[in-house]
Design a protein around this motif. Structure first.
Motif, PDB file in Angstrom:
ATOM      1  N   SER A 207     -22.056 -55.943 -84.751  1.00  0.00           N
ATOM      2  CA  SER A 207     -22.257 -55.496 -83.375  1.00  0.00           C
ATOM      3  C   SER A 207     -20.913 -55.163 -82.715  1.00  0.00           C
ATOM      4  O   SER A 207     -20.841 -54.259 -81.893  1.00  0.00           O
ATOM      5  N   LEU A 208     -19.844 -55.849 -83.104  1.00  0.00           N
ATOM      6  CA  LEU A 208     -18.515 -55.477 -82.594  1.00  0.00           C
ATOM      7  C   LEU A 208     -18.165 -54.069 -83.046  1.00  0.00           C
ATOM      8  O   LEU A 208     -17.697 -53.250 -82.264  1.00  0.00           O
ATOM      9  N   ARG A 209     -18.418 -53.811 -84.326  1.00  0.00           N
ATOM     10  CA  ARG A 209     -18.079 -52.488 -84.881  1.00  0.00           C
ATOM     11  C   ARG A 209     -18.843 -51.375 -84.176  1.00  0.00           C
ATOM     12  O   ARG A 209     -18.313 -50.300 -83.952  1.00  0.00           O
ATOM     13  N   THR A 210     -20.125 -51.653 -83.851  1.00  0.00           N
ATOM     14  CA  THR A 210     -20.912 -50.591 -83.210  1.00  0.00           C
ATOM     15  C   THR A 210     -20.385 -50.253 -81.808  1.00  0.00           C
ATOM     16  O   THR A 210     -20.644 -49.180 -81.300  1.00  0.00           O
ATOM     17  N   PHE A 211     -19.653 -51.196 -81.207  1.00  0.00           N
ATOM     18  CA  PHE A 211     -19.040 -50.903 -79.911  1.00  0.00           C
ATOM     19  C   PHE A 211     -17.630 -50.322 -80.074  1.00  0.00           C
ATOM     20  O   PHE A 211     -16.894 -50.199 -79.107  1.00  0.00           O
ATOM     21  N   GLY A 212     -17.276 -49.996 -81.299  1.00  0.00           N
ATOM     22  CA  GLY A 212     -15.963 -49.431 -81.568  1.00  0.00           C
ATOM     23  C   GLY A 212     -14.855 -50.467 -81.435  1.00  0.00           C
ATOM     24  O   GLY A 212     -13.705 -50.122 -81.206  1.00  0.00           O
ATOM     25  N   ILE A 213     -15.217 -51.755 -81.534  1.00  0.00           N
ATOM     26  CA  ILE A 213     -14.215 -52.824 -81.423  1.00  0.00           C
ATOM     27  C   ILE A 213     -13.834 -53.268 -82.827  1.00  0.00           C
ATOM     28  O   ILE A 213     -14.707 -53.660 -83.606  1.00  0.00           O
TER      29      ILE A 213
END
Lengths: 390, 255
Positions: free
Chosen positions: A258-264
């Protein structure tokens, strides 16, 4: 047992064990199962042996019929027996049919038939398969850690250039967890290490009438070697394992996805604050451990060897005239902190998809960290020796 | 079965997905129209979640392309953040960051991707949580919430950046029928009021018939997209036995 008796006493006895009867009729074998076909019946083994010998004797028979009496008492043992018997008949290309079976049993037999699945069976094919898998994964064993370290370096450059998503609060919290919270255990272990060194040293030094040099031994051993090493081992078992468990669990719960999906970047957001905190805290803990270790030696020196506190501390001070002695331990601890942080985070980020894999990652994080620390320590000593810094 | 409308916000062309040597899906092509709700359905192990992973940028395809609102995924990494703002994702268990409160979970993307002042972020978080009926739970940690509340909090977080597209991974999984129905209603309301596009992975028939404008069926044996259309048209007209079997297996119970 071959014929059902109508005598009450005999019937009672017959009903308490599994019953197996058969009769020959025109080249066909009729098998009747009765009594208590229960897993808890120890007599079942005798009946099964009887069954094996019957099958051997009946090699020439082509057609078999299996049925049960109406009063049969059964559980899974009867299902398994009939299932195995039918399988055996099929394997030997014999004809077999089922007669009366108690309610529910035909359905269980039907359900327990092996059904084809779309997925390959998870059959382990032994050493060859293991080797094949190992060689196929071999590039990953090297590529993944290098890729991870590369990502950490990029995250560090982003931090320096002010583009990082790392939050200062996370760094402070991680520093508190791996620094201040570790003080009690570091105090205990370091004090005992200093104490042990003093005891061991005193016995040897007494032989040369040089007992006071126990202060030199304890102080030099703590600042050069034991302080950094003991803190490293404590941090590996405590903080490295906690990083691996924390990140592994986050991976399991899709928090990292979910972090990755926010570009984090998870490296900047999760790995960097933890590793940086450990990198900063390990030298501080090492300095603290050095002091506590020396105090451990002082305790033995004053209470057991009867030196005065001032005398012992003056001797310690004279042993530590070169600041390099202290710096060398601190330098090592910086590297140890980095190793533990990176290994713990790497193992957590690359943990498998279930809780068993998470446990494995945590264990692996501790083992790899401690191994790397000891290897790094040996390399440091070789380098210091080569550079004549000892 | 191809859609006749021509305003796709997501285009997937000839997609091929694999985990290492294990091929999961091949030749998958479809489009999602703006403002529509597409349900990806199929039996267990057919690659629904794998397809979703690839569409949200977590699994690189071995072949094919995914275009989201004009941006090609996996082609140019510089689009990474831009694409991330285009869509929100609700994972199966909510995937809330466990070390943060619900407020922090929703505020984090806003803090990182916008230049809004703290007060504005505060207001936005409150508004998003109100949308999903979690007003007053700002200071709760994920572990203090029930399964349904976690999903709603995850939805509030997914809505944080006002994305044009929302991806849902099995929203009904692990929820009781009433909570599941409430979540479906919430999806429908959000779609109608915000005009968002939804891609929902599901194998819950009741949910599929409730929320889907369009559906695609993935087949585990053929490892590809077998059919597409509205759930009703698939049920009535699909020539594929697997699709009809899938859509009718619980018909009596759903009716």
């Amino acid at each position: 047992m071959e014929n059902k008796s109508h005598n009450d006493g005999v019937e009672k006895n017959a009903m308490s064990i599994p019953g197996l009867e058969w009769k020959h009729e025109q080249g066909e074998l009729f098998i009747t199962l009765s009594g208590r076909w229960l897993l808890s019946c120890p007599e079942r083994q005798q009946v099964l042996r009887k069954w094996q010998s019957l099958i051997k004797q009946a090699r020439d028979i082509e057609i078999f019929h299996i049925s049960c009496t109406e009063d049969v008492i059964w559980d899974s043992s009867l299902v398994i027996f009939i299932r195995n018997a039918m399988g055996e008949f099929e394997l030997n290309k014999k004809k077999a049919s089922l007669g009366y079976l108690p309610d529910g049993l035909p359905k269980l037999l039907q359900l327990s038939k092996e059904r084809k699945t779309t997925k390959d069976k998870n059959v382990h094919e032994g050493l060859a398969e293991d080797f094949d898998k190992f060689t196929a994964d071999l590039p990953n064993y090297f590529a993944r850690p290098i890729e991870f370290i590369g990502a950490v370096i990029i995250a560090c450059t982003e931090l320096v250039s002010g583009r990082s998503v790392m939050r200062l609060g996370d760094l402070v919290e991680s520093a508190r967890k791996c620094g201040a919270s570790a003080l009690p255990i570091v105090t205990l272990i370091s004090f005992l290490t200093g104490l042990t060194l003093a005891f061991v040293g005193s016995v040897q030094l007494e032989k040369f009438n040089a007992k006071i040099y126990v202060a030199d031994l304890v102080s030099l051993a703590m600042v050069r070697e034991m302080g950094a090493l003991m803190v490293g081992i404590i941090m590996a078992g405590r903080t490295g394992a906690s990083f691996a468990a924390e990140l592994g669990n986050m991976k399991l719960n899709e928090e990292i996805d979910s972090l990755r999906t926010f570009g984090i970047s998870p490296i900047s957001f999760l790995v960097l604050p933890r590793t940086l905190a450990l990198f900063l805290m390990t030298p501080l803990l090492t300095l603290y451990a050095d002091i506590v270790g020396i105090l451990g030696g002082l305790t033995v020196g004053t209470l057991v060897m009867n030196f005065s506190t001032v005398h012992y501390l003056e001797q310690t001070q004279s042993a530590l005239t070169h600041m390099w002695e202290i710096y060398s331990g601190v330098t090592k601890s910086l590297v140890f902190g980095l190793i533990i942080g990176l290994v713990g985070c790497y193992k957590g980020m690359n943990s498998g998809p279930d809780s068993a894999a998470l446990g494995k990652s945590v264990t692996s994080a501790v083992v790899v960290s401690i191994t790397c620390i000891i290897v790094a320590d040996a390399l440091f000593e070789m380098i210091f020796s080569y550079l004549e810094l000892r | 079965m191809n859609s006749v409308e021509s305003n796709p916000i997501i285009t997937v062309k000839n997609l091929q997905l694999a985990y290492g040597k294990h091929l999961v899906l091949k030749n998958v092509s479809f489009e999602v129209e703006q403002g529509h709700c597409l349900v990806v359905m199929g039996g267990s192990g057919c690659g629904k979640s794998t397809l979703l992973k690839s569409m949200i940028g977590l699994l690189e395809p071995i072949q094919g392309e995914i275009c989201i609102n004009g941006n090609m995924l996996w082609v140019d990494n510089s689009h990474g953040n831009k694409i991330a703002k285009e869509f929100g994702v609700l994972f199966q268990g909510g995937a809330l960051w466990s070390s943060m409160t619900i407020h922090e979970n929703v505020a984090l993307p806003l803090g990182l991707h916008t230049d809004l002042a703290d007060k504005e972020i505060e207001e936005l978080v409150h508004y998003k949580l109100s949308l999903v009926g979690l007003s007053g739970f700002e200071n709760f940690y994920p572990s203090q919430l029930s399964g349904g509340m976690k999903k709603r909090a995850g939805l509030a977080r997914a809505l944080a950046l006002d994305p044009r597209i929302l991806f849902f991974d099995e929203p009904s999984a692990g929820l009781d029928p009433i909570t599941s129905k409430r979540l479906d209603d919430l999806i429908t309301e959000l779609k109608e009021s915000l005009g968002m596009t939804f891609v929902v992975i599901s194998h819950e028939l009741a949910s599929i018939f409730n929320i889907a404008d369009d559906a695609i069926f993935l087949d585990a044996k053929l490892k590809t997209l077998l059919d597409r259309g509205t759930p009703r048209s698939l049920l009535d007209k699909s020539i594929h036995e697997e699709v009809v079997d899938f859509l009718t297996r619980n018909e009596s119970s759903t009716n």
